[in-house]
Design an enzyme around this catalytic site. Structure first.
Site: not given
Ligand code: NAD
Length: 484
Positions: A180, A255, A289, A386
């Site tokens: 997804k 992650e 991230c 963040e």
């Molecule tokens: P997000 O958590 O809002 O969304 C990530 C994914 O989760 C999306 O595909 C979203 O549709 C899905 N999602 C949202 N709600 C959900 C639920 N209830 N159940 C299952 N899936 C759900 O994050 P974002 O805004 O897309 O990305 C930014 C975040 O990701 C930041 O906090 C960043 O630090 C983190 N990030 C971490 C890494 C790492 O390797 N540690 C890498 C990239 C981004």
């Protein structure tokens, strides 16, 4: 015009076919450089996710589950070759959908995708068990079996690359994947799904279900026939995933975010340190991230570093991500842009001082100026939370203890950097910094061969390297009674 948007709606990819969502619904994905609609995308719901899971389970029980490991590896290599051949189109789609500059995608994302596929292609037939001589009357050994159907949920900041960090090792291990993508960047995942089919990877091994997190994402987390969820995203959603996964005891890898410290001592090569501090926070518009969002500078060189960092920020070439000279594109969405601007406002109100930047650029597309805050105190929200944007919080420190206290003083533990020529100090810091990765005299490089991940609010588990093989396999013990 997107080459692959010849139909009205970008449909789901389930069981080798592009199909409409069961509900018939779709959503818009926008071009963040203009704010205009880029494509309509079918919106998966729980019913579509269920169809994808059934297809992935059938693939596991069918040809894929019985294939020689070396043949799985060969298919991943073939996919790597197709990514290479389709690099221009993938780059364009990724750039249009996410706002990432094409120069960055060519230099980083696509080579990383190809490297990831090649690395795990080579590992597919080297996933060995062990003979463990436990007793004289038995032959005892382990085999490593694929975990099963994997739900992969990815964010929007590196859609292709982070997606492949999950797909390639899962497939190398013999798992199948329901992917997804983030709702704001769904297009490249659909194209990878098609290329996988073209490579000869059987239908159902990689299903792609774009949709919203609370619906399609949650349906993956709740599905009783998914064995593992691998997630990259925010800590908030990470919590929800852990709770949902408890239902059928799914294995989970998280992650999550970061608020990483990049620490500069006066004995460092200051030119290199300032350059890396700039790219550490402004690369990918700060939507990284492991962004070095807290820059800790020894008080004796603080003002000089702030000034030089501000000059680097002001020198960024901001503009159309499709232009090859652009090194900073727009923020991925209006909501994310507003979140960043809100944080800039919070920083101002907390009393931090904006040295450069601080504003939206124009009113078309979602551009924000690279911003440097000085006079930041460790307790301020802009130092603790963040922001996920091009906003650097610079703060002075007095000595080593002070630097460690500040660096370790947030809820996150993903990455950290330290700049010094003193080798004993470097070793002290690598030991004392709480982080999954510590960079010394560099900031930001990652490699698929090295484990990647964090602890505390940055999540748990490791991707990359051999660690990822453990994520997607389960050891089985075989005990053969040999008598005597
Ligand atoms: P997000 O958590 O809002 O969304 C990530 C994914 O989760 C999306 O595909 C979203 O549709 C899905 N999602 C949202 N709600 C959900 C639920 N209830 N159940 C299952 N899936 C759900 O994050 P974002 O805004 O897309 O990305 C930014 C975040 O990701 C930041 O906090 C960043 O630090 C983190 N990030 C971490 C890494 C790492 O390797 N540690 C890498 C990239 C981004």
């Amino acid at each position: 015009m997107l080459d692959r948007t010849t139909t009205d709606t970008q449909r789901l990819l389930i069981d080798g076919r592009r199909i409409a969502a069961g509900s018939g619904r779709s959503f818009e994905t926008l071009n963040p450089a203009t704010g205009e609609v880029l494509a309509h995308v079918a919106e998966a719901d729980a019913g579509d996710v269920d169809a994808a899971v059934r297809s992935s389970r059938a693939a596991l029980d069918g040809e894929w589950g019985h294939m020689r490991a070396a043949d799985r590896g060969a298919l991943l290599l073939r996919l790597a070759e197709l990514v290479r051949q389709n690099a221009d189109e993938l780059t364009r789609i990724e750039s249009l959908d996410s706002g990432k500059p094409v120069s960055a995608i060519r230099r980083q994302d696509l080579p990383a995708v190809i490297d990831t596929l090649t690395y795990y292609a080579g590992m597919a037939d080297k996933i060995n068990g062990q003979v463990i001589p436990a007793r004289p009357d038995a032959l005892t050994y382990t085999i490593r079996e694929p975990l099963g159907v994997v739900g992969a949920i990815v964010p929007w900041n590196f859609p292709l690359m982070i997606g492949m960090w999950k797909i390639a090792p899962a497939l190398a291990c013999g798992c199948t994947v329901v992917l997804k993508p983030a709702e704001i960047t769904p297009l490249s995942a659909l194209m990878i799904g098609e290329l996988a089919l073209e490579a000869g990877i059987p239908a159902g091994v990689l299903n792609v279900v774009p949709g919203f997190g609370q619906v399609a994402g949650q349906a993956i987390v709740d599905h009783p026939d998914i064995d593992k969820v691998t997630f990259t995203g925010s800590p908030r959603v990470g919590h929800q995933i852990l709770q949902g996964a408890a239902g059928n005891f799914k294995r989970v890898t998280l992650e999550l975010g970061g608020k990483s410290a990049n620490i500069i001592f006066p004995d460092a090569d200051i030119d290199s340190a300032v350059k890396a501090a700039g790219s550490g926070i402004f690369f990918n518009t700060g939507q990284v991230c492991s962004a070095g969002s807290r820059i800790l500078v020894h008080e004796s060189i603080h003002d000089e570093v702030v000034e030089r960092l501000a000059a680097r920020a002001a020198g960024m070439r901001i503009g159309d991500p499709l232009e090859s000279g652009t090194n900073m594109g727009p923020i991925v969405s209006e909501a994310q842009m507003n979140r960043i601007l809100d944080y800039i406002d919070i920083g101002r109100k907390e009393g931090a001082h904006i040295v450069t930047g601080g504003n939206r650029i124009g009113d078309r597309g979602y551009y924000v100026e690279p911003t440097v805050f000085a006079g930041v105190h460790h307790e301020m929200r802009i130092s603790q939370e963040e922001i996920f944007g091009p906003v650097a919080a610079v703060m002075p420190f007095a000595d080593e203890d002070d630097a460690i206290r500040i660096a370790n003083g947030t809820a996150y533990s993903l990455a950290a950097g330290v700049w010094t020529k003193d080798v004993t100090r470097a070793h002290r810091f690598t030991r004392e910094l709480r982080a999954g990765t510590v960079w010394v005299n560099t900031y930001g490089p990652t490699d698929i061969r090295l484990p990647w991940g964090g602890v505390r609010d940055s999540g748990f588990g490791r991707e990359h390297g051999e660690a990822a093989i453990d994520n997607f396999t389960e050891p089985k013990v075989v005990w053969i009674n040999t008598g005597r």
